[in-house]
Design an enzyme around this catalytic site. Structure first.
Site, PDB file in Angstrom:
ATOM      1  N   GLU A 257       0.877  -1.169   0.000  1.00 17.93           N
ATOM      2  CA  GLU A 257       0.000   0.000   0.000  1.00 17.93           C
ATOM      3  C   GLU A 257       0.908   1.211   0.000  1.00 17.93           C
ATOM      4  OE1 GLU A 257      -1.652   3.274   1.376  1.00 17.93           O
ATOM      5  OE2 GLU A 257      -2.185   2.059   3.134  1.00 17.93           O
ATOM      6  N   CYS A 291      -1.850   8.750   3.750  1.00 16.15           N
ATOM      7  CA  CYS A 291      -1.754   8.355   2.346  1.00 16.15           C
ATOM      8  C   CYS A 291      -3.067   8.542   1.610  1.00 16.15           C
ATOM      9  CB  CYS A 291      -1.281   6.902   2.238  1.00 16.15           C
ATOM     10  SG  CYS A 291      -2.301   5.743   3.157  1.00 16.15           S
TER      11      CYS A 291
END
Length: 495
Positions: A257, A291
């Protein structure tokens, strides 16, 4: 509840094979409080020999733990979950010192980690196989789901608690052994804390190992260790590419990720107040160091001026300061991050954008070289300006105008990333059409991009990663199918 998890506890040991041990060469690393810029404790600086010892312990423990009955694995996870719950106040305090997080950030991180652990506790009973009919007379096909073996978890500094939890808990629940390497900035809440949570459970020695240290010294050995079967990494795309390449050398499964450049799309007929409410949270929570935070605000030209004015007013009303005070925004993690994000702001203004508010540093009494960045709003931004085309990872809100839906979609997709996004529109059908056309793993209508629920798949596309987290998505990453056939009656062969 685990003992001694306060910020000033003794944290200078590694956790290998069920024991707390010093680094092989006795080295340590100071851990700095981003608010005060002072070290509040130190952790062990693992060597490659320590990393090897951790993987040796994990490999030795994996068979025993993988063969443990589902109910017993579930019980271990639930005991650690209870320890996590009991320690909430101490963990929130720890994260304010280590990650520069406000109290709200700490409680949110804890809630997300609890959600991850609770979901993981259900996984042992969900590792179901299949019975598949055969084309060969008298044959029975069984497909079993088994743990991979050893899972490497490399966690980030921005949300270290829950982003470690979403890999450590399910990997263990599925019967794997784990080697956890937390970020250098947050080695406790992202690493050593997990050893404390599982220490009093019946988890076998070696099933969980935690090695702290500088990525520059042990990172390559961790990412490319031959005993590793899965490498679960959360972090920047730049580092993630190197980690995935190292994992691939050993044919380990990479679960990545990575970065994002998430768009918050607001159409001309949207409820501007609601869109701004979402935007303030989506841009400024934990100083924008998320993020899946809003990296670009894409606003229709009919609503643009109102949106910019209201977003600027809200940003100016946010209190920024030490994470140990009652503020909305604390410090960013270190001077490297601070200087990079402020350089993006300066470059964007030089390119023609307007600085509506912020763009500087908040001075803190008694602190030299403050890490607190002002909430910043930029207008008249284009998609190619520095604060928009880069993942700025800070409390920065670049606002970009568009003229129609097609342009909004084109702007949203004009990036190598594809992690998350959000849409506000007066018509749900229009919002759904935009969401469908956005090239990203997740889109949230009537909200902002920062959403994570342990029972819902979480994944990105493009440069935002590969593989998936949460629920059955990550279960598939850390387990594998094994086909067993049984020939119940003699089979006829051609020779």
């Amino acid at each position: 509840m685990p003992d001694d998890i306060s910020p000033d506890s003794d944290w200078d040991s590694l956790y290998i094979d069920g024991s707390w041990v010093d680094a092989a060469d006795g080295g340590t690393i100071p851990v700095e409080d981003p608010s005060t810029r002072e070290a509040f404790t130190e952790v062990a600086a693992a060597t490659e020999a320590d990393v090897d010892a951790a993987y040796e312990a994990a490999a030795s423990a994996s068979d025993e733990w993988g063969a443990t009955p589902p109910a017993a694995r579930e019980e271990v996870v639930r005991e650690a979950l209870q320890a996590l719950d009991d320690a909430e106040a101490d963990i929130v305090e720890l994260m304010s010192h280590e990650a520069g997080g406000t109290a709200g950030y700490g409680h949110t991180s804890h809630h997300l980690a609890m959600d991850q652990a609770g979901e993981a506790a259900t996984l042992p009973r969900r590792m179901k196989g299949e019975h598949i009919a055969s084309n060969i007379p008298g044959k029975e096909n069984l497909v079993q789901r088994e743990p991979k073996g050893v899972v490497t978890v490399i966690s980030p500094w921005n949300f270290p608690l829950n982003l470690s939890a979403r890999a450590v808990f399910p990997a263990l629940a599925a019967g794997n052994a784990v080697v956890l390497k937390p970020a250098t900035n947050t080695p406790i809440s992202g690493g050593l804390l997990f050893a404390k949570l599982f220490e009093e459970t019946d988890l076998p020695a070696g099933a969980l190992n935690v090695v702290t240290g500088r990525g520059s010294e042990i990172g390559d050995r961790v990412a490319g260790h031959p005993e590793s079967d899965v490498v679960a990494f959360t972090g920047s795309t730049e580092v993630g590419r190197r980690v995935a390449a190292a994992a691939g050398e050993n044919l380990a499964v990479p679960a990545m990720e990575l970065g994002g450049n998430n768009a918050h799309v607001v159409t001309g007929d949207a409820d501007v107040d609601r869109a701004v409410d979402s935007a303030v949270f989506g841009s400024f929570i934990h100083q924008g160091q998320v993020c899946i935070s809003i990296n670009r605000h894409l606003v229709h030209e009919d609503a643009y001026d109102e949106y910019v004015a209201k977003l600027t007013e809200r940003a100016e009303g946010l209190a920024a300061g030490s994470a140990h005070d009652e503020v909305h925004l604390g410090p960013v993690i270190d001077e490297t991050q601070r200087d990079k994000m402020l350089a993006y702001v300066e470059e964007t203004v030089d390119a023609g954008a307007t600085l509506e508010t912020g763009g500087g540093i908040v001075d803190l009494d008694g602190v030299e070289d403050s890490l607190v960045v002002e909430p910043t709003v930029l207008s008249d931004v284009t998609n190619d300006m520095a604060a928009a085309c880069n993942e700025h990872f800070g409390p920065i809100a670049p606002v970009i105008p568009f003229s129609d839906v097609d342009e909004a979609v084109a702007l949203a997709n004009d990036t190598e990333y594809g992690l998350s996004g959000s849409v506000h529109a007066g018509d749900l059908g229009t919002a759904k059409d935009i969401a469908d056309r956005m090239e990203t793993g997740m889109v949230h209508i009537g909200d902002q991009p920062i959403n994570d629920e342990a029972h819902v798949p979480f994944s990105g596309t493009g440069a935002s990663g590969m593989g998936g987290y949460n629920t059955d998505e990550f279960l598939r990453e850390v387990t594998e199918n094994k086909w067993i056939s049984i020939q119940h009656e003699p089979r006829e062969y051609p020779f």
